[in-house]
Design a protein around this motif. Structure first.
Motif, PDB file in Angstrom:
ATOM      1  N   SER A  35       0.837  -1.196   0.000  1.00 55.39           N
ATOM      2  CA  SER A  35       0.000   0.000   0.000  1.00 55.39           C
ATOM      3  C   SER A  35       0.873   1.247   0.000  1.00 55.39           C
ATOM      4  O   SER A  35       1.958   1.265   0.582  1.00 55.39           O
ATOM      5  CB  SER A  35      -0.910   0.005   1.225  1.00 55.39           C
ATOM      6  N   VAL A  36       0.378   2.286  -0.665  1.00 60.85           N
ATOM      7  CA  VAL A  36       1.104   3.556  -0.762  1.00 60.85           C
ATOM      8  C   VAL A  36       0.122   4.710  -0.600  1.00 60.85           C
ATOM      9  O   VAL A  36      -1.088   4.537  -0.705  1.00 60.85           O
ATOM     10  CB  VAL A  36       1.840   3.698  -2.114  1.00 60.85           C
ATOM     11  N   SER A  37       0.661   5.873  -0.362  1.00 64.36           N
ATOM     12  CA  SER A  37      -0.126   7.096  -0.374  1.00 64.36           C
ATOM     13  C   SER A  37       0.214   7.810  -1.672  1.00 64.36           C
ATOM     14  O   SER A  37       1.387   8.053  -1.974  1.00 64.36           O
ATOM     15  CB  SER A  37       0.235   7.961   0.834  1.00 64.36           C
ATOM     16  N   TRP A  38      -0.813   8.108  -2.468  1.00 60.29           N
ATOM     17  CA  TRP A  38      -0.613   8.696  -3.784  1.00 60.29           C
ATOM     18  C   TRP A  38       0.039  10.062  -3.635  1.00 60.29           C
ATOM     19  O   TRP A  38      -0.474  10.936  -2.953  1.00 60.29           O
ATOM     20  CB  TRP A  38      -1.955   8.804  -4.510  1.00 60.29           C
ATOM     21  N   LEU A  39       1.180  10.264  -4.275  1.00 66.54           N
ATOM     22  CA  LEU A  39       1.970  11.471  -4.078  1.00 66.54           C
ATOM     23  C   LEU A  39       1.623  12.612  -5.015  1.00 66.54           C
ATOM     24  O   LEU A  39       1.731  13.767  -4.647  1.00 66.54           O
ATOM     25  CB  LEU A  39       3.462  11.137  -4.214  1.00 66.54           C
ATOM     26  N   ASP A  40       1.222  12.299  -6.230  1.00 66.21           N
ATOM     27  CA  ASP A  40       1.069  13.367  -7.209  1.00 66.21           C
ATOM     28  C   ASP A  40       0.029  12.967  -8.239  1.00 66.21           C
ATOM     29  O   ASP A  40      -0.045  11.806  -8.635  1.00 66.21           O
ATOM     30  CB  ASP A  40       2.421  13.608  -7.898  1.00 66.21           C
ATOM     31  N   THR A  50       3.749   5.640  -8.290  1.00 63.42           N
ATOM     32  CA  THR A  50       4.203   5.701  -6.906  1.00 63.42           C
ATOM     33  C   THR A  50       4.680   4.310  -6.518  1.00 63.42           C
ATOM     34  O   THR A  50       3.954   3.332  -6.700  1.00 63.42           O
ATOM     35  CB  THR A  50       3.074   6.166  -5.964  1.00 63.42           C
ATOM     36  N   TYR A  51       5.883   4.230  -5.980  1.00 65.12           N
ATOM     37  CA  TYR A  51       6.500   2.942  -5.664  1.00 65.12           C
ATOM     38  C   TYR A  51       6.364   2.607  -4.190  1.00 65.12           C
ATOM     39  O   TYR A  51       6.510   3.464  -3.327  1.00 65.12           O
ATOM     40  CB  TYR A  51       7.982   2.938  -6.055  1.00 65.12           C
ATOM     41  N   SER A  52       6.121   1.327  -3.911  1.00 63.70           N
ATOM     42  CA  SER A  52       6.062   0.825  -2.546  1.00 63.70           C
ATOM     43  C   SER A  52       7.481   0.616  -2.026  1.00 63.70           C
ATOM     44  O   SER A  52       8.400   0.351  -2.802  1.00 63.70           O
ATOM     45  CB  SER A  52       5.299  -0.503  -2.527  1.00 63.70           C
ATOM     46  N   ASN A  53       7.646   0.709  -0.715  1.00 59.02           N
ATOM     47  CA  ASN A  53       8.954   0.440  -0.108  1.00 59.02           C
ATOM     48  C   ASN A  53       9.189  -1.047   0.113  1.00 59.02           C
ATOM     49  O   ASN A  53      10.283  -1.447   0.488  1.00 59.02           O
ATOM     50  CB  ASN A  53       9.069   1.170   1.239  1.00 59.02           C
ATOM     51  N   GLU A  54       8.165  -1.868  -0.105  1.00 54.14           N
ATOM     52  CA  GLU A  54       8.305  -3.313   0.087  1.00 54.14           C
ATOM     53  C   GLU A  54       9.104  -3.925  -1.057  1.00 54.14           C
ATOM     54  O   GLU A  54       8.993  -3.504  -2.202  1.00 54.14           O
ATOM     55  CB  GLU A  54       6.930  -3.982   0.134  1.00 54.14           C
ATOM     56  N   ARG A  55       9.894  -4.924  -0.732  1.00 54.67           N
ATOM     57  CA  ARG A  55      10.627  -5.690  -1.735  1.00 54.67           C
ATOM     58  C   ARG A  55       9.975  -7.060  -1.820  1.00 54.67           C
ATOM     59  O   ARG A  55       9.863  -7.771  -0.822  1.00 54.67           O
ATOM     60  CB  ARG A  55      12.095  -5.827  -1.358  1.00 54.67           C
ATOM     61  N   VAL A  56       9.527  -7.420  -2.994  1.00 59.75           N
ATOM     62  CA  VAL A  56       8.789  -8.656  -3.216  1.00 59.75           C
ATOM     63  C   VAL A  56       9.708  -9.671  -3.876  1.00 59.75           C
ATOM     64  O   VAL A  56      10.348  -9.362  -4.889  1.00 59.75           O
ATOM     65  CB  VAL A  56       7.552  -8.376  -4.109  1.00 59.75           C
ATOM     66  N   ILE A  57       9.774 -10.878  -3.309  1.00 62.79           N
ATOM     67  CA  ILE A  57      10.597 -11.951  -3.877  1.00 62.79           C
ATOM     68  C   ILE A  57       9.726 -13.195  -3.994  1.00 62.79           C
ATOM     69  O   ILE A  57       9.270 -13.740  -2.990  1.00 62.79           O
ATOM     70  CB  ILE A  57      11.829 -12.242  -3.001  1.00 62.79           C
ATOM     71  N   SER A  58       9.481 -13.641  -5.213  1.00 58.94           N
ATOM     72  CA  SER A  58       8.643 -14.807  -5.439  1.00 58.94           C
ATOM     73  C   SER A  58       9.481 -16.084  -5.395  1.00 58.94           C
ATOM     74  O   SER A  58      10.528 -16.163  -6.021  1.00 58.94           O
ATOM     75  CB  SER A  58       7.948 -14.715  -6.799  1.00 58.94           C
ATOM     76  N   GLY A  59       8.990 -17.056  -4.665  1.00 54.23           N
ATOM     77  CA  GLY A  59       9.626 -18.364  -4.653  1.00 54.23           C
ATOM     78  C   GLY A  59       8.962 -19.313  -5.631  1.00 54.23           C
ATOM     79  O   GLY A  59       9.494 -20.372  -5.957  1.00 54.23           O
ATOM     80  N   THR A  60       7.788 -18.913  -6.136  1.00 55.89           N
ATOM     81  CA  THR A  60       6.999 -19.801  -6.987  1.00 55.89           C
ATOM     82  C   THR A  60       7.015 -19.421  -8.464  1.00 55.89           C
ATOM     83  O   THR A  60       6.626 -20.219  -9.306  1.00 55.89           O
ATOM     84  CB  THR A  60       5.529 -19.803  -6.530  1.00 55.89           C
ATOM     85  N   ILE A 120      -3.677   4.088  -1.447  1.00 56.85           N
ATOM     86  CA  ILE A 120      -3.905   2.989  -2.387  1.00 56.85           C
ATOM     87  C   ILE A 120      -3.518   1.706  -1.670  1.00 56.85           C
ATOM     88  O   ILE A 120      -2.358   1.496  -1.330  1.00 56.85           O
ATOM     89  CB  ILE A 120      -3.079   3.168  -3.677  1.00 56.85           C
ATOM     90  N   ARG A 121      -4.511   0.850  -1.422  1.00 60.79           N
ATOM     91  CA  ARG A 121      -4.287  -0.408  -0.698  1.00 60.79           C
ATOM     92  C   ARG A 121      -4.060  -1.532  -1.701  1.00 60.79           C
ATOM     93  O   ARG A 121      -4.894  -1.797  -2.560  1.00 60.79           O
ATOM     94  CB  ARG A 121      -5.480  -0.703   0.214  1.00 60.79           C
ATOM     95  N   LEU A 122      -2.905  -2.183  -1.556  1.00 63.12           N
ATOM     96  CA  LEU A 122      -2.476  -3.185  -2.516  1.00 63.12           C
ATOM     97  C   LEU A 122      -1.751  -4.308  -1.784  1.00 63.12           C
ATOM     98  O   LEU A 122      -0.801  -4.063  -1.056  1.00 63.12           O
ATOM     99  CB  LEU A 122      -1.528  -2.515  -3.521  1.00 63.12           C
ATOM    100  N   MET A 123      -2.236  -5.545  -1.944  1.00 63.42           N
ATOM    101  CA  MET A 123      -1.600  -6.711  -1.330  1.00 63.42           C
ATOM    102  C   MET A 123      -1.022  -7.586  -2.429  1.00 63.42           C
ATOM    103  O   MET A 123      -1.633  -7.760  -3.486  1.00 63.42           O
ATOM    104  CB  MET A 123      -2.601  -7.522  -0.517  1.00 63.42           C
ATOM    105  N   VAL A 124       0.154  -8.147  -2.162  1.00 65.68           N
ATOM    106  CA  VAL A 124       0.818  -9.039  -3.104  1.00 65.68           C
ATOM    107  C   VAL A 124       1.095 -10.353  -2.388  1.00 65.68           C
ATOM    108  O   VAL A 124       1.549 -10.360  -1.244  1.00 65.68           O
ATOM    109  CB  VAL A 124       2.138  -8.424  -3.620  1.00 65.68           C
TER     110      VAL A 124
END
Length: 135
Positions: A35-40, A50-60, A120-124
């Motif tokens: 999730s992020v807060s829309w900046l502009d 707008t980029y999330s600060n989370e780093r996503v790594i898929s094992g599948t 912006i609520r976004l789950m991965v």
């Protein structure tokens, strides 16, 4: 005297175990809140991500992305500073991105036509998470 120390030691261990069992649960592996807060706001032909600060790594090699908003979003998946995949997700929708490189760190960015400051609520999720389609 040793019995007294043994009893005290046993009580301390028991209390420690009780305290551990009441601790907060560990976040599920393979689930990221991006999730992020829309900046502009986009405008005049500009397209803002707008980029999330989370780093996503898929094992599948598969990522499921859930749009938890009441508006459409576009998700951008980047690896090594290059865009790998883009997906448009309708309000409340879910999409599955396949052919993801396993064990590669991804950055998740999103675009939406919403006012500045909108959350912006976004789950991965790692893998194809069919159970979230019914949420």
């Amino acid at each position: 005297m040793r019995e007294k120390y043994g009893l005290i030691f046993a009580m301390v261990c028991a209390l420690s175990l009780c305290a551990c069992s009441k601790s907060e649960p560990v976040e599920t592996a393979g689930k990221w809140d991006c999730s992020v807060s829309w900046l502009d706001e986009s405008g005049d032909g500009s397209y803002v991500i707008t980029y999330s600060n989370e780093r996503v790594i898929s094992g599948t090699g598969v990522l499921t992305i859930q749009n938890q908003n009441d508006f459409d979003i576009t998700v951008h998946l980047l690896a090594n500073a290059q865009e790998e995949q883009t997906a448009q997700i309708p309000a409340g929708g879910v999409t599955v991105l396949k052919q993801i490189q396993p064990d590669t760190e991804y950055t998740v960015g999103c675009h939406a036509d919403v006012p500045e400051g909108t959350d912006i609520r976004l789950m991965v999720y790692d893998g194809e998470q069919a159970d979230i389609y019914s949420r």
